[in-house]
Design an enzyme around this catalytic site. Structure first.
Site, mmCIF file in Angstrom:
data_model
loop_
_atom_site.group_PDB
_atom_site.id
_atom_site.type_symbol
_atom_site.label_atom_id
_atom_site.label_comp_id
_atom_site.label_asym_id
_atom_site.label_seq_id
_atom_site.Cartn_x
_atom_site.Cartn_y
_atom_site.Cartn_z
ATOM 1 N N GLU A 341 0.848 -1.187 0.000
ATOM 2 C CA GLU A 341 0.000 0.000 0.000
ATOM 3 C C GLU A 341 0.883 1.236 0.000
ATOM 4 O O GLU A 341 1.669 1.459 0.920
ATOM 5 C CB GLU A 341 -0.918 0.004 1.229
ATOM 6 C CG GLU A 341 -1.965 1.092 1.218
ATOM 7 C CD GLU A 341 -3.058 0.874 0.177
ATOM 8 O OE1 GLU A 341 -3.824 1.821 -0.078
ATOM 9 O OE2 GLU A 341 -3.167 -0.239 -0.391
ATOM 10 N N GLU A 372 -0.530 9.578 -5.834
ATOM 11 C CA GLU A 372 0.587 8.629 -5.818
ATOM 12 C C GLU A 372 0.870 8.079 -7.217
ATOM 13 O O GLU A 372 2.026 7.874 -7.582
ATOM 14 C CB GLU A 372 0.266 7.508 -4.829
ATOM 15 C CG GLU A 372 0.186 7.990 -3.381
ATOM 16 C CD GLU A 372 -0.953 7.398 -2.584
ATOM 17 O OE1 GLU A 372 -1.341 8.017 -1.579
ATOM 18 O OE2 GLU A 372 -1.470 6.333 -2.970
ATOM 19 N N ASP A 525 -7.267 3.223 2.708
ATOM 20 C CA ASP A 525 -6.914 1.940 3.322
ATOM 21 C C ASP A 525 -8.121 1.013 3.407
ATOM 22 O O ASP A 525 -8.003 -0.192 3.182
ATOM 23 C CB ASP A 525 -6.325 2.179 4.717
ATOM 24 C CG ASP A 525 -5.087 3.054 4.669
ATOM 25 O OD1 ASP A 525 -4.150 2.713 3.930
ATOM 26 O OD2 ASP A 525 -5.064 4.096 5.351
#
EC number: 2.7.1.147
Length: 541
Positions: A341, A372, A525
Site C-alpha cells: 500500500e 501517488e 486503506d
C-alpha cells in the site's frame, strides 16, 4: 425428512436470534442479518425498485458483490501504526494563531509557517497530502494543542493498522453478547454448526499471542503499538509483544469540508492534510519483528505499508532499508501474496528507488490513489509524466495508460521474474482494478466492494444511503490515450466496465461520493482492504 429438518433448523435459529434481539436490543442489525442470510433461504422481500442513478447503481453493486470461494483466513499487516488525532484543520491553525496567506508546498515541514502554507496549498486543491514535521519540540507543542482541542477525536491510524482493522471487522460473523443472554450462545452455536457445517467462534476477550492456536479470520499487526492504540484495536487484531511500546506515535489529521472557507480560500473537495514527527514508523523499526512473526502466524496474505514514512530519513538509510525490505519479502514463502500500500510522497528519488530497486517485482499487488500514481510516473518517467497535476477528475484513459505501463514494465510476464500482477487504483469518483490475466479471480466484485465501502464509510452508514451520495464519475471516457482505446458510456444499471489490453484486464466502477462526509481519513486503506477481502488469487499462483 430433509425438508422438515431444514425448516426446524431455521425455526430454532430464528427463535434464538429473536430472543437475543429482545435481550440485547443493542446487538447490531448487521449481525442478525448475517445469521439470517446464512440460512440460504432466499433473500428478504425487496423494497420498491430504485429510480435514481445512485439507487440503480447501488442495487447493481449489491447483486455483483459476492464473496470469493477461497477466502483469506489469516492476514499479516505491517509495519506502520499510530494514533490519528482528527480535527478541523482551519480551527487548529486558528487556535495556533495562524492566519491564511499564500499557499506553498513543502516536502518537509520545519515550522508553523510551513504548516500553514502547505495546508493552504492542498486545501485549495482539495487534495490529500502527508508531510513530515522535522522540529520535535514544535510538533509536540502543536500535538498537545490538537489532542486537547474540543471535538478532537482519536482513532486507529497508520496504513497497516487501518487495513488490519478493516480486515478484522470483515470477519464472517462477530457477535458480542453480555449478561444473562449468554446462555443462548450454545444453542445458536449448535444450530449454526448443524446448518453451516462449521463452528461459530465465541470469544470473551483478546487472547494472548504466544501459544495461541490461530483460528480463522485473524489479523497480525506489527508496528509501533502504544497503550492508546492497543486499546483502540479490534479484538481480532493480534500484536506480538515485540511491537508494544510505552508511548504512542501520534499523527495529526487536519480535515476540511467541501466548500469550507478560510479567508479567500475555498476547498473544492473534502479531504485532509496529515503531518507527524514519527521516528519509529519513519525508520520502519518493526520490519524485522514483522518478518520474524510470520512463521508462527502462517498468514495466507501479507500486507506491507509504511515505505513513504522513510522520507524524513537520510538517503543512505533509505537505500539500506529498501534493500532490507526486498530481502525480507523474499523470505516470505512462495505462494503467499504480498500487497504493498503506497501513500503520499514528495521524494522522487525514494519513489524511483521503490519502483526500480526490485520492490515492485517483489510484491504481488499495489494499492494507490491519483496523487501517488501521478508522482510514480513522474519519478520513473512513465506515460503522461509531463503532466504537472490532474486537472480536476483524473482522466480515465491516462490512468489506464499508467497502470498498463506499470504492469507491462514491472509486472509478471514470460520474460520477467516478477510477482506483480495486480493494481488497485482509487480516486474520489471512480476506481480501477488492473490485473495480469490468469492470476486473480472475483475482481468484478472486488472493485465494486471497494467503491461501495468508500460511500458507506465516508457517510458513516452501514449501507449506501442514496439521499446522501451523488454520482460524479465521467459519463463518457476513453480507455486509453496512448493507443486507440474504446469509448465507454456509463450505465448505472451495469456499473462495472471491463476492458482488456495485451493480457491485462481492467475493471472500472464509479464511486457514489458522500455529499457531506463524516470522516475522510483512512478511506484509501478501507478501499484497498475491501478490494483485497473480495479478491481471490488462483491456487497455482
Amino acid at each position: 425428512m430433509a425438508l422438515w429438518r431444514g425448516s426446524a433448523y431455521a425455526g430454532f435459529l430464528a427463535l434464538a436470534v429473536g430472543c437475543v434481539f429482545l435481550l440485547e436490543p443493542e446487538l447490531p442489525g448487521s449481525a442478525l442479518r448475517s445469521l439470517w442470510s446464512s440460512l440460504c433461504l432466499g433473500p428478504a422481500p425487496a423494497p420498491p425498485g430504485p429510480v435514481s442513478p445512485e439507487g440503480r447503481l447501488a442495487a447493481a453493486w449489491d447483486a455483483l458483490i459476492v464473496r470469493p470461494v477461497r477466502r483469506w483466513r489469516r492476514v499479516a499487516v505491517g509495519v506502520n501504526a499510530c494514533v490519528d488525532v482528527v480535527l478541523s484543520g482551519v480551527k487548529l491553525l486558528q487556535a495556533l494563531g495562524l492566519s491564511p496567506g499564500n499557499g506553498k508546498d513543502h516536502s518537509v515541514l520545519h515550522s508553523r509557517n510551513d504548516l500553514e502554507e502547505a495546508f493552504i496549498h492542498f486545501m485549495g486543491k482539495g487534495a490529500a497530502a502527508e508531510r513530515f514535521f522535522s522540529d520535535k519540540e514544535t510538533f509536540h507543542d502543536i500535538a498537545q494543542v490538537a489532542s486537547e482541542f474540543p471535538g478532537a477525536q482519536h482513532y486507529v491510524g497508520g496504513n497497516a493498522a487501518l487495513i488490519g482493522q478493516k480486515f478484522a471487522a470483515n470477519s464472517d460473523l462477530k457477535i458480542r453478547i453480555s449478561g444473562w443472554a449468554r446462555w443462548l450462545m450454545p444453542v445458536i452455536a449448535a444450530l449454526w454448526k448443524a446448518k453451516m457445517g462449521r463452528s461459530l467462534e465465541v470469544r470473551s476477550s483478546r487472547p494472548a499471542w504466544h501459544g495461541q492456536v490461530f483460528s480463522p479470520n485473524m489479523v497480525l499487526l506489527c508496528g509501533p503499538v502504544g497503550p492508546k492504540l492497543h486499546e483502540l484495536l479490534d479484538d481480532n487484531v493480534f500484536v506480538p509483544p515485540e511491537s508494544l511500546q510505552e508511548v504512542d506515535e501520534f499523527h495529526l489529521i487536519l480535515e476540511y469540508q467541501a466548500g469550507e472557507e478560510w479567508g479567500q480560500l475555498k476547498a473544492p473537495h473534502a479531504n485532509r492534510f496529515i503531518f507527524s514527527h514519527d521516528l519509529s514508523n519513519g525508520a520502519m523499526n518493526m520490519l524485522e519483528v514483522f518478518v520474524s512473526s510470520l512463521e508462527e502466524f502462517q498468514p495466507d496474505l501479507v500486507v506491507l505499508s509504511g515505505l513513504h514514512m522513510m522520507e524524513g530519513q537520510s538517503k543512505e538509510l533509505q537505500r539500506k532499508r529498501l534493500l532490507e525490505v526486498v530481502t525480507s519479502i523474499s523470505d516470505i514463502p512462495t505462494g503467499i501474496p504480498v500487497h504493498l500500500e503506497l501513500a503520499s510522497m514528495t521524494n522522487r528519488e525514494l519513489m524511483s528507488s521503490i519502483v526500480h530497486q526490485q520492490v515492485f517485482p517483489a510484491v504481488t499487488s499495489l494499492g494507490l490513489n491519483e496523487q501517488e500514481l501521478l508522482f510514480l510516473t513522474q519519478s520513473a518517467s512513465g506515460p503522461h509524466s509531463s503532466l504537472s497535476s490532474w486537472n480536476g477528475v483524473p482522466d480515465v484513459g491516462m490512468v489506464s495508460d499508467i497502470l498498463f505501463w506499470i504492469l507491462k514494465e514491472h509486472g509478471r510476464s514470460k520474460s520477467r521474474a516478477s510477482d506483480l500482477t495486480r493494481i488497485h487504483f482509487h480516486t474520489l469518483v471512480y476506481h480501477i482494478l488492473a490485473t495480469v490475466d490468469g492470476h486473480w479471480a472475483n475482481q468484478l466484485a472486488a472493485v465494486a466492494a471497494g467503491a461501495r465501502v468508500a460511500g458507506t464509510q465516508a457517510c458513516a452508514t452501514e449501507t449506501i444511503d442514496t439521499s446522501r451520495v451523488s454520482l460524479r464519475a465521467p459519463q463518457e471516457f476513453m480507455t486509453s490515450h496512448s493507443e486507440a482505446g474504446s469509448r465507454i458510456v456509463l450505465n448505472p444499471n451495469k456499473p462495472v466496465v471491463e476492458w482488456h489490453r495485451e493480457g491485462i484486464s481492467f475493471h472500472f466502477t464509479p464511486v457514489l461520493v458522500c455529499k457531506d462526509p463524516i470522516r475522510t481519513v483512512g478511506l484509501g486503506d478501507a478501499i484497498s482492504a475491501e478490494g483485497l477481502f473480495y479478491s481471490e488469487v488462483h491456487p497455482h499462483y
